[in-house]
Design an enzyme around this catalytic site. Sequence first.
Site, PDB file in Angstrom:
ATOM      1  CG  ASP A 199     -28.871  48.564  16.603  1.00  0.00           C
ATOM      2  OD1 ASP A 199     -27.813  47.984  16.293  1.00  0.00           O
ATOM      3  OD2 ASP A 199     -29.747  48.054  17.319  1.00  0.00           O
ATOM      4  CG  ASP A 259     -26.103  46.081  20.074  1.00  0.00           C
ATOM      5  OD1 ASP A 259     -27.177  46.650  20.330  1.00  0.00           O
ATOM      6  OD2 ASP A 259     -26.052  44.935  19.594  1.00  0.00           O
ATOM      7  CG  ASP A 293     -39.996  45.525  18.320  1.00  0.00           C
ATOM      8  OD1 ASP A 293     -39.586  46.682  18.538  1.00  0.00           O
ATOM      9  OD2 ASP A 293     -39.337  44.512  18.630  1.00  0.00           O
TER      10      ASP A 293
HETATM   11  P1  ATP Z   1     -31.419  44.268  22.501  1.00  0.00           P
HETATM   12  O1  ATP Z   1     -30.338  44.622  21.506  1.00  0.00           O
HETATM   13  O2  ATP Z   1     -31.233  44.796  23.858  1.00  0.00           O
HETATM   14  O3  ATP Z   1     -31.785  42.838  22.472  1.00  0.00           O
HETATM   15  P2  ATP Z   1     -33.029  45.864  20.731  1.00  0.00           P
HETATM   16  O4  ATP Z   1     -34.342  46.537  20.950  1.00  0.00           O
HETATM   17  O5  ATP Z   1     -31.875  46.744  20.383  1.00  0.00           O
HETATM   18  O6  ATP Z   1     -32.759  45.006  22.023  1.00  0.00           O
HETATM   19  P3  ATP Z   1     -32.481  44.515  18.284  1.00  0.00           P
HETATM   20  O7  ATP Z   1     -32.843  43.122  17.905  1.00  0.00           O
HETATM   21  O8  ATP Z   1     -31.058  44.896  18.417  1.00  0.00           O
HETATM   22  O9  ATP Z   1     -33.256  44.781  19.641  1.00  0.00           O
HETATM   23  O10 ATP Z   1     -33.202  45.468  17.248  1.00  0.00           O
HETATM   24  C1  ATP Z   1     -32.959  46.857  17.157  1.00  0.00           C
HETATM   25  C2  ATP Z   1     -34.262  47.580  16.886  1.00  0.00           C
HETATM   26  O11 ATP Z   1     -34.812  47.149  15.649  1.00  0.00           O
HETATM   27  C3  ATP Z   1     -35.352  47.323  17.913  1.00  0.00           C
HETATM   28  O12 ATP Z   1     -35.251  48.166  19.019  1.00  0.00           O
HETATM   29  C4  ATP Z   1     -36.610  47.603  17.117  1.00  0.00           C
HETATM   30  O13 ATP Z   1     -36.844  48.979  16.992  1.00  0.00           O
HETATM   31  C5  ATP Z   1     -36.233  47.063  15.746  1.00  0.00           C
HETATM   32  N1  ATP Z   1     -36.618  45.639  15.598  1.00  0.00           N
HETATM   33  C6  ATP Z   1     -35.839  44.559  15.816  1.00  0.00           C
HETATM   34  N2  ATP Z   1     -36.495  43.424  15.582  1.00  0.00           N
HETATM   35  C7  ATP Z   1     -37.728  43.785  15.188  1.00  0.00           C
HETATM   36  C8  ATP Z   1     -38.875  43.068  14.788  1.00  0.00           C
HETATM   37  N3  ATP Z   1     -38.884  41.741  14.749  1.00  0.00           N
HETATM   38  N4  ATP Z   1     -39.971  43.783  14.436  1.00  0.00           N
HETATM   39  C9  ATP Z   1     -39.972  45.142  14.458  1.00  0.00           C
HETATM   40  N5  ATP Z   1     -38.920  45.856  14.838  1.00  0.00           N
HETATM   41  C10 ATP Z   1     -37.809  45.207  15.197  1.00  0.00           C
HETATM   42 MG    MG Z   2     -29.854  46.080  19.846  1.00  0.00          MG
END
Ligand code: ATP
Ligand code: MG
Length: 494
Positions: A54, A52, A128
């Site tokens: 964001d 997705d 993160d």
């Molecule tokens: P995916 O959606 O492929 O699992 P993602 O990196 O997009 O990976 P998400 O959980 O959708 O992960 O989170 C979006 C963004 O928000 C992350 O890329 C990161 O920048 C931030 N983020 C999410 N969870 C955390 C966390 N626990 N601590 C710090 N930043 C976070």
């Molecule tokens: Mg994501």
Amino acid sequence: MQTLRASKCGLSTAQLPSSILDVIDSLTKAGYEAYIVGGGVRDLMLGLNPKDFDAVTNATPSQVKEVFGRRCRIIGRRFELAHVYSGRELIEVATFRAPPKKAITSAQGMILRDNNWGTIEQDFARRDFSINAMYYQPRKDEVLDFCHAYDDIKDKKLRLLGDPTLRFEEDPVRMLRTLRFAAKLNFSIDPEILKIFTPEMTNLLRDVSPHRLYDESQKLFTMGHLHRVMPMLIEFGIWKQLFADITPEITQFIERAAKNTDQRIQIGKTINPAFFYAVLLWNNFQARCEFYQGKGVVAAEARAQAGLDVLKRQATRTIIPRFAETFIREVWEMQSRLLSPKPQQIEALSSHARFRAGFDFLLLREKSGDTTTNGMGAWWDAYQNMSTDEKERAISSYNRQRAKSRKKVADSVTGDKAVVDESKSASTHIEPLVKEQESRNRRSRSKPNSSASSGDFRSAKTTVNTGEITADHPITKRRRVQRDLTKVIFGPTQ
Ligand code: ATP
Ligand code: MG
């Protein structure tokens, strides 16, 4: 901070769905800054298909609401976020965040409530991993890189922003995210992280809400690289934090199921993440069945109780939602139905809603060397591809085999040569796999109930009767996990 040319990093607006472009464009037109951030940018750079996209902006959630009106809903408690509906898709729009205020962190330094808006630099510092902290403005063809994240993409390196110890203490779920991204992207973990990724550190996961841990476990199961992450969970001591009482060992069954899950995802098939929980907990379920049968409880009842026990125990770590629990118990129950089906019920069983999952489970067991399936996995496999005539012949042959083996058992046990031919009396009706009463009301499990229905007691001592659990039932003696909710770390949207 360096500004990269997006097209030089392999990004282009052609790769973006119209929904995210619509969100970015609408916010920009209203005078706000707006970027795509996180996994979407990372995955596109790596040539992967993002799950997705964001968005992040300097507009507050209520300003985002003003821009999108009824297409926008503000959600979240710890993190207030805007959900914007664009066409059929939902885009999460976050506002730049500043560091959390001291007053809203717990004694252990965990962030509890967190709606402090800030600048893009502050927002960056709170993310993160470096690779998750790039800001992509597709209309300007720009990527803002505050920490040489693009180098980490090229070096395939997973690096936490800031001090790893503090970042894990702030949110222990980042430990799970470390393993998930390392496995998913096939990246190496920064030695600075490895240094502090100790068993003591993983103990911090005890304070994370079991709801959030369930969500995270689902992400691990469905990322397409489950097979790769499973040994890592053991290696880093995360396994025992996630799974209550499951022996930390990748059995053949678990390995095959994990590979199978990954393959299904690769070819775009649907998967039910609860299926993998059914696999993980299978040995515990069987051991518990034996425990009850050893106490003289009839087999069907032992299975019902064992299912409840095992899931209840697992809920101390990851709270499995009710519908998933029911699914798991049905898959387990299907195992005994498929192992020795009544001949009249074979056809009905093969079109049962839970047949597919139950059969897949049986076949996985069989293919991983479980001989207790008596070859029924292969039998059902063949059965499904037969013509009506062939099916009839297969059922008759199964029936003869079954009568023979039942007669043998009867002869050896009682010396009685008369074996009841069930095929004349049994109905084609299939009993529900899981009793409604058990699955509808979780509370009824622990409440003693005097109006017990037909139970078969072989031992006067046993406290188990039919779906009811009396006050002296072993479950009720288990230590209840008391959680102080003010100390529990909630997920971003909880
Ligand atoms: P995916 O959606 O492929 O699992 P993602 O990196 O997009 O990976 P998400 O959980 O959708 O992960 O989170 C979006 C963004 O928000 C992350 O890329 C990161 O920048 C931030 N983020 C999410 N969870 C955390 C966390 N626990 N601590 C710090 N930043 C976070
Ligand atoms: Mg994501």
